[in-house]
Design an enzyme around this catalytic site. Sequence first.
Site, mmCIF file in Angstrom:
data_model
loop_
_atom_site.group_PDB
_atom_site.id
_atom_site.type_symbol
_atom_site.label_atom_id
_atom_site.label_comp_id
_atom_site.label_asym_id
_atom_site.label_seq_id
_atom_site.Cartn_x
_atom_site.Cartn_y
_atom_site.Cartn_z
ATOM 1 C CG ASP A 131 -2.040 1.077 1.048
ATOM 2 O OD1 ASP A 131 -2.413 1.409 -0.084
ATOM 3 O OD2 ASP A 131 -2.497 1.592 2.081
ATOM 4 C CG ASP A 158 -15.109 -3.310 1.268
ATOM 5 O OD1 ASP A 158 -14.535 -4.403 1.267
ATOM 6 O OD2 ASP A 158 -15.924 -2.969 0.380
ATOM 7 C CG ASP A 176 -3.543 -3.870 -4.588
ATOM 8 O OD1 ASP A 176 -4.237 -4.235 -5.540
ATOM 9 O OD2 ASP A 176 -4.023 -3.358 -3.569
#
Length: 377
Positions: free
Chosen positions: A167, A357, A205
Amino acid sequence: MVVAASLVVVAGAVAGVLAAFDDGGRASDEAGPPEVSASPRPAPLPAVPTRSAPATTASAPPSPSPSARRTTTPAPSKPAKKREHRTAVAGRLYRHPDSQVLAWVRSHSGDPRHAVIASRIAEQPAAVWFADYSPDTVTARVAAVTSGGAALGRVPVVVPYTIPGRDCGGHSQGGAPGLDAYDTWIDRFAAGLGSDEVIVVLEPDSVAQAECLSAGERADRFASLARAGRVLKAANPRARVYFDAGHSGWNPPGKQAAWLRQAGAASPESSDGIFSNVSNFHTTADEVAYDRRVLDALGGPAGLGAVIDTSRNGNGAPADGEWCDPAGRKLGRAPTLSTGEARIDAYLWVKLPGESDGCKGRPGTFTASYAYDLASS
């Protein structure tokens, strides 16, 4: 992240009962944490994305502002040419018995949402995430999943998610303390893969969200990912390893393919192809078209394919780009190894539907009200 069963709408008198559960029944609405890592919160990501938190504990950091989250609509693609394509893996997918949804189902048989959640979510096979850096236990934990699948003649899906700098230091920061530590962790992860068929969704990611890294840092990360692919496939030649392609609303196919090539995704020694839409909401049709364009740009052997997370994409991505438990979403296609689509090896449920989430429940926690909304829409 950044990712169709036949559904029946349950309405009428049940709705009033559910409202009572949702307003005052948090204990019955959320399941406790499983032994394996929960799948992370999604981030339907824009051109400059940020990752959602891995949510392995109830104290996960708060979600970023939805106003920062926007997805773009990819340009329409030309129909892909038909080509010879090998079967991805044989058999059926494995449902691991230790998950938050199954924990909730076992302990809430009297809940009016039970039948819908049990039949439309809990009975489906889903991926098992390994999102915490735990080198001393990861081999045994992976082996518990892969041996469980092998005993039933089914194919497990596992997700290593501990890349350093996860991230880009944002809300999901974490992972291994450095690439050397990560390499060691991957060695131990690979040691648990066994010798039967298994699908590895390698580091969501890690490629699509590499914009924040310097050129040198990006090269180092991609070298470590390429090594990871080689280690995983050497440990178990029947393992199928897929690399991060983001999703159809994120990077252009050419840019994504160039990064994937640097990360080893075009090499059969490291890779069986790409994955997309993990924890996201983009339609299967958009992902099929996008993945084919990425694969065409990637090059490599003709046998490279793609797997798509269809867990919550039944209604597509929200038009406003909302990413945090957006309303109006529904389950997508059921997990399968037989898609009938050239170069698309599987539809998978990588994100477990119902794991919040952070808006309809605590981040990463299975929330019955959210699961019911998805399953009954």
